[in-house]
Design a protein around this motif. Structure first.
Motif, mmCIF file in Angstrom:
data_model
loop_
_atom_site.group_PDB
_atom_site.id
_atom_site.type_symbol
_atom_site.label_atom_id
_atom_site.label_comp_id
_atom_site.label_asym_id
_atom_site.label_seq_id
_atom_site.Cartn_x
_atom_site.Cartn_y
_atom_site.Cartn_z
ATOM 1 N N VAL A 87 31.540 27.869 33.953
ATOM 2 C CA VAL A 87 30.089 27.850 33.827
ATOM 3 C C VAL A 87 29.606 29.260 33.532
ATOM 4 N N VAL A 88 28.597 29.371 32.644
ATOM 5 C CA VAL A 88 27.922 30.644 32.399
ATOM 6 C C VAL A 88 26.422 30.433 32.551
ATOM 7 N N SER A 89 25.791 31.308 33.319
ATOM 8 C CA SER A 89 24.344 31.321 33.494
ATOM 9 C C SER A 89 23.792 32.557 32.802
ATOM 10 N N ALA A 120 27.238 25.761 46.970
ATOM 11 C CA ALA A 120 28.441 25.748 47.798
ATOM 12 C C ALA A 120 29.435 24.678 47.361
ATOM 13 N N CYS A 121 29.001 23.736 46.515
ATOM 14 C CA CYS A 121 29.878 22.643 46.076
ATOM 15 C C CYS A 121 30.491 22.897 44.704
ATOM 16 N N VAL A 122 30.129 23.995 44.052
ATOM 17 C CA VAL A 122 30.641 24.291 42.716
ATOM 18 C C VAL A 122 32.043 24.877 42.856
ATOM 19 N N ARG A 123 33.014 24.292 42.155
ATOM 20 C CA ARG A 123 34.387 24.784 42.191
ATOM 21 C C ARG A 123 34.780 25.517 40.908
ATOM 22 N N ALA A 124 34.082 25.257 39.820
ATOM 23 C CA ALA A 124 34.388 25.935 38.562
ATOM 24 C C ALA A 124 33.995 27.410 38.663
ATOM 25 N N PRO A 125 34.715 28.301 37.976
ATOM 26 C CA PRO A 125 34.341 29.715 37.964
ATOM 27 C C PRO A 125 33.010 29.920 37.245
ATOM 28 N N VAL A 126 32.177 30.770 37.803
ATOM 29 C CA VAL A 126 30.819 30.965 37.295
ATOM 30 C C VAL A 126 30.596 32.432 36.934
ATOM 31 N N LEU A 127 30.068 32.660 35.734
ATOM 32 C CA LEU A 127 29.680 33.997 35.292
ATOM 33 C C LEU A 127 28.169 34.050 35.165
ATOM 34 N N PHE A 128 27.552 35.033 35.821
ATOM 35 C CA PHE A 128 26.117 35.266 35.691
ATOM 36 C C PHE A 128 25.911 36.450 34.755
ATOM 37 N N ILE A 129 25.244 36.223 33.630
ATOM 38 C CA ILE A 129 24.943 37.293 32.693
ATOM 39 C C ILE A 129 23.484 37.683 32.892
ATOM 40 N N VAL A 130 23.264 38.928 33.260
ATOM 41 C CA VAL A 130 21.907 39.378 33.592
ATOM 42 C C VAL A 130 21.585 40.649 32.813
ATOM 43 N N GLY A 131 20.298 40.849 32.562
ATOM 44 C CA GLY A 131 19.837 42.061 31.900
ATOM 45 C C GLY A 131 19.753 43.213 32.883
ATOM 46 N N LYS A 142 31.662 29.077 46.457
ATOM 47 C CA LYS A 142 32.993 29.075 47.078
ATOM 48 C C LYS A 142 34.092 29.405 46.072
ATOM 49 N N GLY A 143 33.829 29.122 44.794
ATOM 50 C CA GLY A 143 34.809 29.390 43.761
ATOM 51 C C GLY A 143 34.655 30.787 43.185
ATOM 52 N N PRO A 144 35.467 31.136 42.174
ATOM 53 C CA PRO A 144 35.395 32.464 41.552
ATOM 54 C C PRO A 144 34.041 32.684 40.875
ATOM 55 N N SER A 145 33.533 33.902 40.954
ATOM 56 C CA SER A 145 32.271 34.214 40.281
ATOM 57 C C SER A 145 32.200 35.706 40.001
ATOM 58 N N GLU A 146 31.466 36.050 38.954
ATOM 59 C CA GLU A 146 31.243 37.446 38.598
ATOM 60 C C GLU A 146 29.845 37.601 38.027
#
Length: 220
Positions: free
Chosen positions: A133-135, A148-159, A177-181
């Motif tokens: 997932v990418v936000s 808390a239920c998301v298991r896919a890795p999530v990337l937040f792209i912010v300005g 709970k899963g990987p995120s950056e």
């Protein structure tokens, strides 16, 4: 390459979308915004083109019908109804499973504005299908307890010039709970209007999706 204008059934409502599958696709990226028509957004089309060059298919999907967009322009009611938007994304994920060219490939989710929260809810609902997932400059806080239920890795792209998005991204990573950056685009604002900023958004999202394909991310 397959390039089709499609209608995705979602709770009895046909949603317009543009499906592109560049040969044997590694994955299909579902791209959506909360209120803006993704199909006509030059920014989303530019991002999709970057994905195509590395063998990622895309489905640019209008989460709202024409009538709903007109209503939303007046009231803002639909863009902040995150469960409503998420249900439509889940319908699209299920629809991709039914098409022969996308049935066996992973799905990645790319959400902007309030759809950034909706893609997180959809990822929580379909953990077996969503690989990453990418936000982009979105509102992950509107996903609330679903984070808390998301298991896919999530990337937040912010300005880098948007303190609110930075704060919301940090708070969301603490709940996942899963990987995120968090990927920060220096000098960018919430809308990433500079073409160079948008190029960095597309590149960061592309690399995130590709790096997480084929990995098991859905353990409890």
């Amino acid at each position: 390459m397959i390039s089709d204008l499609v209608l995705v059934p979602a709770e009895g409502v046909p949603l317009a979308g543009d499906l592109v599958v560049p040969g044997p696709a590694q994955a299909v990226v579902l791209i959506a915004e909360g209120a803006v028509s993704s199909r006509s957004s030059p920014r989303d089309r530019a991002v999709a083109a970057v994905f195509h060059r590395v063998g990622l298919g895309t489905l640019l999907l209008d989460l709202l019908t024409e009538r709903e967009r007109r209503e939303d322009t007046r009231s803002g009611r639909h863009r902040f109804d995150i469960p409503f938007l998420a249900r439509r994304l889940v319908s699209a994920i299920d629809w991709l499973r039914q098409r022969p060219e996308t049935a066996e490939v992973p799905v990645c989710l790319f959400g902007a504005e309030t759809a950034a929260a909706a893609v997180l809810l959809a990822a929580a609902e379909r953990p077996e299908r969503v690989s990453a997932v990418v936000s982009r400059g979105g509102r992950p806080d509107l996903a609330h307890d679903a984070l808390a239920c998301v298991r896919a890795p999530v990337l937040f792209i912010v300005g880098g010039d948007d303190e609110t998005d930075m704060r919301l991204g940090r708070e969301a990573t603490e709940k996942l709970k899963g990987p995120s950056e968090i990927h920060t685009v220096p000098g960018a604002t919430h809308l990433f209007q500079d073409p160079r900023d948008l190029g960095e958004v597309a590149t960061a999202a592309r690399d995130w999706f590709v790096s997480h394909l084929g990995k098991e991310q859905h353990s409890a």
